[in-house]
Design an enzyme around this catalytic site. Structure first.
Site, PDB file in Angstrom:
ATOM      1  N   ASN A  13      13.586 -46.028 -42.600  1.00  0.00           N
ATOM      2  CA  ASN A  13      14.214 -47.506 -43.177  1.00  0.00           C
ATOM      3  C   ASN A  13      12.990 -48.100 -43.716  1.00  0.00           C
ATOM      4  O   ASN A  13      12.188 -48.669 -43.113  1.00  0.00           O
ATOM      5  CB  ASN A  13      14.828 -48.075 -42.076  1.00  0.00           C
ATOM      6  CG  ASN A  13      15.289 -49.313 -42.774  1.00  0.00           C
ATOM      7  OD1 ASN A  13      15.332 -49.585 -43.968  1.00  0.00           O
ATOM      8  ND2 ASN A  13      16.098 -50.289 -41.984  1.00  0.00           N
ATOM      9  N   LYS A  15      13.379 -50.517 -45.676  1.00  0.00           N
ATOM     10  CA  LYS A  15      13.851 -51.939 -45.656  1.00  0.00           C
ATOM     11  C   LYS A  15      12.978 -52.447 -47.145  1.00  0.00           C
ATOM     12  O   LYS A  15      13.329 -51.422 -48.106  1.00  0.00           O
ATOM     13  CB  LYS A  15      13.043 -52.717 -44.537  1.00  0.00           C
ATOM     14  CG  LYS A  15      13.201 -52.138 -43.299  1.00  0.00           C
ATOM     15  CD  LYS A  15      12.845 -52.897 -42.100  1.00  0.00           C
ATOM     16  CE  LYS A  15      13.466 -52.467 -40.637  1.00  0.00           C
ATOM     17  NZ  LYS A  15      13.348 -53.236 -39.727  1.00  0.00           N
ATOM     18  N   GLU A 100      19.357 -56.875 -39.256  1.00  0.00           N
ATOM     19  CA  GLU A 100      18.860 -57.745 -40.412  1.00  0.00           C
ATOM     20  C   GLU A 100      19.966 -58.115 -41.305  1.00  0.00           C
ATOM     21  O   GLU A 100      20.247 -59.235 -41.672  1.00  0.00           O
ATOM     22  CB  GLU A 100      17.726 -57.106 -41.109  1.00  0.00           C
ATOM     23  CG  GLU A 100      16.465 -57.103 -40.059  1.00  0.00           C
ATOM     24  CD  GLU A 100      15.530 -56.147 -40.603  1.00  0.00           C
ATOM     25  OE1 GLU A 100      15.625 -55.420 -41.567  1.00  0.00           O
ATOM     26  OE2 GLU A 100      14.635 -55.790 -39.668  1.00  0.00           O
ATOM     27  N   GLU A 169      19.391 -50.035 -31.793  1.00  0.00           N
ATOM     28  CA  GLU A 169      18.199 -50.829 -32.339  1.00  0.00           C
ATOM     29  C   GLU A 169      18.303 -52.072 -31.398  1.00  0.00           C
ATOM     30  O   GLU A 169      18.901 -53.206 -31.948  1.00  0.00           O
ATOM     31  CB  GLU A 169      18.005 -50.927 -33.615  1.00  0.00           C
ATOM     32  CG  GLU A 169      18.121 -49.735 -34.568  1.00  0.00           C
ATOM     33  CD  GLU A 169      17.337 -49.914 -35.863  1.00  0.00           C
ATOM     34  OE1 GLU A 169      16.555 -49.105 -36.174  1.00  0.00           O
ATOM     35  OE2 GLU A 169      17.757 -50.755 -36.626  1.00  0.00           O
ATOM     36  N   GLY A 175      10.190 -54.313 -35.319  1.00  0.00           N
ATOM     37  CA  GLY A 175       9.006 -55.001 -36.059  1.00  0.00           C
ATOM     38  C   GLY A 175       8.181 -55.805 -35.107  1.00  0.00           C
ATOM     39  O   GLY A 175       7.395 -56.616 -35.673  1.00  0.00           O
TER      40      GLY A 175
HETATM   41  P1  13P Z   1      10.351 -51.055 -36.966  1.00  0.00           P
HETATM   42  O1  13P Z   1      10.052 -49.751 -36.680  1.00  0.00           O
HETATM   43  O2  13P Z   1       9.522 -51.552 -37.981  1.00  0.00           O
HETATM   44  O3  13P Z   1      10.409 -51.965 -35.533  1.00  0.00           O
HETATM   45  O4  13P Z   1      12.003 -51.161 -37.485  1.00  0.00           O
HETATM   46  C1  13P Z   1      12.764 -50.640 -36.925  1.00  0.00           C
HETATM   47  C2  13P Z   1      14.138 -50.681 -37.719  1.00  0.00           C
HETATM   48  O5  13P Z   1      14.709 -51.782 -37.634  1.00  0.00           O
HETATM   49  C3  13P Z   1      14.775 -49.555 -38.508  1.00  0.00           C
HETATM   50  O6  13P Z   1      16.014 -49.643 -39.037  1.00  0.00           O
END
Ligand code: 13P
Length: 251
Positions: A13, A15, A100, A169, A175
């Protein structure tokens, strides 16, 4: 024991990251590095880069994914992107209900369920995200929260539920560098699997991904758990060596 052998799915992802130049370099490095891989690999990219990534991934083993879609079919919804539009660019997966979006865009369980329906109606596999906040975990509400989130999707989607992918998640692990322990993750995955089993006799086919600070160092242990069928990887999917090593650790 039925045949539980299914290929893992490792989905990146991105983002809101990337650029034309960076995407080009990243996808080419991944394609060059994953020739021998046997797991499913997908990249969920910002929508403006779908055309570029579709071209870069054509004829490769990487599937294209998006990060969100509208619950509506078409019409006066400025700024939104429809499932049919995503499909035109070869999108196979679409993340739905990422924390998010729940947090910053007020997406409710009902909206996430409607978006899941729209993805399925568009021929796109939704990757439906569920997960508790730190406060919810500390209050002992983890199971209650993830079950409520998944129940909304199950109720709205009936027998089609076996066509979805679920991603657990934990919000506190996203993050932050704080990964759920393998035991914490497996425990929630088992709860989600049981909930899916009550809804469909195809629950063993459904991929349940773990997401939240998955990286090259912790992926193998997480992916070895019986109910962890892959990963949804944020930060580490932006670095080719890290993402390749996660892919390589998927049995
Ligand atoms: P991270 O791997 O950066 O913690 O993010 C996880 C995430 O939200 C994947 O959709």
């Amino acid at each position: 024991m039925g045949c539980r052998v299914k290929k893992k799915l490792i989905a990146g992802n991105w983002k809101m990251n990337g650029s034309l130049a960076a995407n080009d370099a990243l996808v080419k490095a991944l394609v060059a590095g994953m020739a021998a891989s046997t797991c499913h690999v997908a990249l969920c990219v910002p929508s403006v880069y779908l055309a570029q990534c579709q071209a870069l991934m054509a004829g490769t083993a990487i599937d294209l994914g998006a990060q969100d879609l509208s619950q509506h079919e078409a019409g006066a919804f400025t700024g939104e992107i429809s499932g049919a539009m995503l499909k035109e660019f070869g999108v196979r997966y679409c993340i739905v209900g990422h924390s998010e979006r729940r947090q910053y865009h007020g997406e409710t369980d009902a909206l996430v369920a409607a978006k899941t329906q729209r993805a399925l109606a568009s021929g796109i596999t939704p990757i439906v995200c569920v997960g508790e906040t730190l406060a919810e975990r500390e209050a002992g509400k983890t199971e209650e929260v993830v079950k409520r989130q998944l129940a909304a999707v199950i109720h709205a989607n009936g027998h089609c539920i076996s066509e979805i992918v679920v991603a657990y998640e934990p919000v506190w692990a996203i993050g932050t560098g704080k990964t759920a322990t393998t035991e914490q993750a497996q425990q929630v995955h088992a709860v989600l699997r049981a909930q899916l089993k009550a809804a469909t006799n195809q629950a063993d086919r459904i991929h349940i991904l773990y997401g939240g600070s998955m990286n090259a160092a912790n992926a193998a242990q997480l992916l070895a758990q019986p109910d962890i069928d892959g990963g949804l990887v944020g930060g580490a999917s932006l670095k080719a060596p890290d993402f390749l090593s996660i892919i390589a650790s998927a049995p």
